[in-house]
Design a protein around this motif. Structure first.
Motif, PDB file in Angstrom:
ATOM      1  N   ARG B  39       0.856  -1.193   0.000  1.00 28.85           N
ATOM      2  CA  ARG B  39       0.000   0.000   0.000  1.00 28.85           C
ATOM      3  C   ARG B  39       0.890   1.239   0.000  1.00 28.85           C
ATOM      4  O   ARG B  39       1.778   1.366   0.847  1.00 28.85           O
ATOM      5  N   ARG B  42       0.505   7.403   2.695  1.00 29.20           N
ATOM      6  CA  ARG B  42      -0.225   8.639   2.429  1.00 29.20           C
ATOM      7  C   ARG B  42       0.791   9.743   2.114  1.00 29.20           C
ATOM      8  O   ARG B  42       1.932   9.689   2.545  1.00 29.20           O
ATOM      9  N   GLU B  46       0.425  17.980   2.095  1.00 26.62           N
ATOM     10  CA  GLU B  46      -0.975  18.095   1.697  1.00 26.62           C
ATOM     11  C   GLU B  46      -1.121  18.502   0.237  1.00 26.62           C
ATOM     12  O   GLU B  46      -2.105  18.172  -0.409  1.00 26.62           O
ATOM     13  N   ARG B 129       3.612   1.778   2.920  1.00 23.76           N
ATOM     14  CA  ARG B 129       3.295   1.740   4.359  1.00 23.76           C
ATOM     15  C   ARG B 129       4.096   0.663   5.084  1.00 23.76           C
ATOM     16  O   ARG B 129       4.291   0.735   6.281  1.00 23.76           O
ATOM     17  N   ARG B 174       7.314  10.520   4.775  1.00 21.01           N
ATOM     18  CA  ARG B 174       6.283  10.768   5.776  1.00 21.01           C
ATOM     19  C   ARG B 174       6.641   9.876   6.963  1.00 21.01           C
ATOM     20  O   ARG B 174       6.498   8.654   6.905  1.00 21.01           O
ATOM     21  N   ASP B 177       1.904  10.471  10.976  1.00 23.45           N
ATOM     22  CA  ASP B 177       0.813  11.363  10.574  1.00 23.45           C
ATOM     23  C   ASP B 177       1.134  12.824  10.855  1.00 23.45           C
ATOM     24  O   ASP B 177       0.527  13.726  10.293  1.00 23.45           O
ATOM     25  N   LYS B 211       2.275  18.587  11.546  1.00 23.47           N
ATOM     26  CA  LYS B 211       0.817  18.724  11.527  1.00 23.47           C
ATOM     27  C   LYS B 211       0.322  18.736  12.966  1.00 23.47           C
ATOM     28  O   LYS B 211       0.563  17.792  13.707  1.00 23.47           O
ATOM     29  N   PRO B 214      -6.011  18.163  12.497  1.00 20.87           N
ATOM     30  CA  PRO B 214      -6.326  17.442  11.253  1.00 20.87           C
ATOM     31  C   PRO B 214      -6.162  18.277   9.993  1.00 20.87           C
ATOM     32  O   PRO B 214      -5.901  17.751   8.932  1.00 20.87           O
ATOM     33  N   GLN B 215      -6.309  19.592  10.096  1.00 22.40           N
ATOM     34  CA  GLN B 215      -6.222  20.411   8.886  1.00 22.40           C
ATOM     35  C   GLN B 215      -5.082  21.428   8.904  1.00 22.40           C
ATOM     36  O   GLN B 215      -4.811  22.041   7.890  1.00 22.40           O
ATOM     37  N   ALA B 256      -5.292  22.788   5.113  1.00 19.94           N
ATOM     38  CA  ALA B 256      -5.669  21.979   3.951  1.00 19.94           C
ATOM     39  C   ALA B 256      -7.076  21.449   4.143  1.00 19.94           C
ATOM     40  O   ALA B 256      -7.399  20.903   5.193  1.00 19.94           O
ATOM     41  N   THR B 257      -7.907  21.653   3.135  1.00 25.04           N
ATOM     42  CA  THR B 257      -9.250  21.071   3.161  1.00 25.04           C
ATOM     43  C   THR B 257      -9.313  20.029   2.052  1.00 25.04           C
ATOM     44  O   THR B 257      -8.294  19.719   1.433  1.00 25.04           O
TER      45      THR B 257
END
Lengths: 138, 302
Positions: B39, B42, B46, B129, B174, B177, B211, B214-215, B256-257
């Motif tokens: 996988r 992520r 962003e 991942r 990354r 998170d 981060k 969450p945004q 980031a949205t």
């Protein structure tokens, strides 16, 4: 005469206000026609997976919260501008749906509910969002 | 003899049945033991854009990204020009399109020096991942075309004098998170420069993200132009005397949205294309050379 004109003006403004408000009332979305392929879908992660409260929550906050609200009540800042009600993820009706139904509604979408398949591309991440929505049950 | 034949035939059928059954079990085992599909991790950032730099983040295929980049003047005049907000500012409008999941092309136009640009970004490796591939690696190329009047380029004007190039290898990871980091060696070439400036420059860039919601993220980045005597056209004495190019340092806030990324930041370079900041920046972040910048990106999926 002046008074009656004033009365007519006030009455007309009130009628106009009511018409505008009626026109702005959000309609419920109506039943979803979920294809059998999605209805029978099985999650690729297990209930209680660690990603639900990390990835699932983060992706929900990024992609869903602005309309559906932090607690899934359909009261996000963008919700008021939609023609269709966002629904209530905490409700029994929503939570009674199969995982596949929620998956289809969340990622394939229809009308004002956008498609999110390109925004959340990983299958397990999508299921983390579905299971996070399960945690919003009251 | 007949009896023996029957026993042998029965035994053969039993053995065949057992073998077939064993084969089915083996096949089932092979099916269950099929290695899990890798996988991709992520995205480390962003957006594909961080300040004026590219990140390894690529949008999925058939996604159009509109970019608005803005840099005000330096803040050193204080309230006289409202900390640079009323000073001449640099603006770039750009469009990026993801042809494939790992290939993006873009075009843009910038106010300062009337720079037009074509960009290509290609992801060679994607972090997974499982950490089997621990980093994402992108190749990034920006071709700039200076659209100012012919006279700007001296007496013997040729169209090729307008061209400049920036090539970069971007390596990002990354870590979790919350934290992502990227490093990016780059090479800038201008076909035409002032006589005191080299045509080629090697640079080293880095960018990071922390981060905290969450945004929202704290973002930081820097481009360091390297003065390497071996590729310089000038003598060491000349280079020692010349005013050195300054690093372009940026620090800011990202929101980031689902379809947008917003950056509000402090930076030193007023250029917007990376080659402009690496080749020409003389603003010192630590000596009155700070300016306010902002970026807005918007995505459309097809």
């Amino acid at each position: 005469m002046k008074n009656s004109m004033k009365l007519i003006a006030i009455f007309s403004a009130a009628v106009l206000f009511m018409i505008i408000n009626v026109a702005m009332i959000q309609k419920p979305g109506g039943p979803w026609n979920v294809p059998a392929k999605y209805k029978s879908m099985k999650s690729t992660i297990k209930a209680g997976d660690a990603s639900i409260n990390s990835t699932g929550k983060e992706l929900y906050n990024k992609h869903c919260k602005s309309c559906h609200g932090a607690k899934g009540l359909g009261d996000g800042p963008k919700a008021a501008n939609l023609k269709t009600s966002c629904g209530d993820f905490s409700s029994k009706d929503f939570q009674a749906q199969a995982d596949g139904d929620i998956y289809y509604q969340s990622f394939v979408g229809r009308d004002e509910m956008p498609n999110f398949e390109k925004k959340i591309t990983d299958e397990a991440d999508r299921w983390a969002v579905v299971y996070f929505m399960r945690t919003l049950k009251k | 003899m007949n009896k023996l034949y029957k026993i042998l035939r029965f035994s053969a059928i039993v053995v065949m049945a057992l073998l077939m059954n064993h084969g089915i079990i083996l096949a089932q085992e092979e099916a269950t033991e099929e290695p899990a599909k890798e996988r991709p991790a992520r995205a480390a950032f962003e957006s594909g854009l961080l300040f004026d730099a590219a990140t390894t983040t690529l949008q999925p295929s058939k996604t159009l990204e509109m970019i608005i980049q803005h840099r005000f003047g330096t803040m050193n005049n204080g309230t006289e020009d409202l900390f640079g907000i009323w000073a001449p500012s640099n603006i770039r409008l750009g469009l990026n399109y993801s042809i494939l999941n790992n290939l993006m092309v873009g075009i843009g136009t910038t106010k300062f020096n009337k720079m037009q640009d074509i960009q290509i970004k290609y992801n060679v490796l994607q972090q997974t991942r499982s950490n089997k591939i621990p980093v994402t690696v992108s190749l990034y190329e920006v071709i700039g075309i200076d659209a100012r009047a012919d006279e700007t380029f001296g007496m013997n004007y040729k169209f090729s004098h307008r061209m400049n190039y920036f090539t970069q290898i971007i390596i990002s990871r990354r870590f979790n998170d919350m934290f992502s980091l990227q490093v990016a060696p780059g090479f800038t070439h201008y076909n035409s420069t002032d006589s005191t400036v080299d045509h080629d420059r090697i640079s080293f860039s880095f960018a990071g993200r922390v981060k905290f919601s969450p945004q929202s993220s704290l973002i930081i980045g820097a481009d360091f132009p390297l003065q390497i005597q071996g590729i310089s056209e000038h003598t060491k004495d000349f280079n020692d005397m010349a005013e050195p190019m300054k690093p372009n340092i940026c620090i800011g806030y990202e929101v980031a949205t689902s379809t947008h990324a917003f950056h509000l930041y402090l930076a030193s370079g007023q250029g917007i294309l990376p080659q402009e900041n690496i080749m020409l920046n003389k603003n010192d972040f630590f000596d009155k050379g700070i300016l306010i910048g902002l970026n807005i990106t918007r995505l459309w999926s097809f």
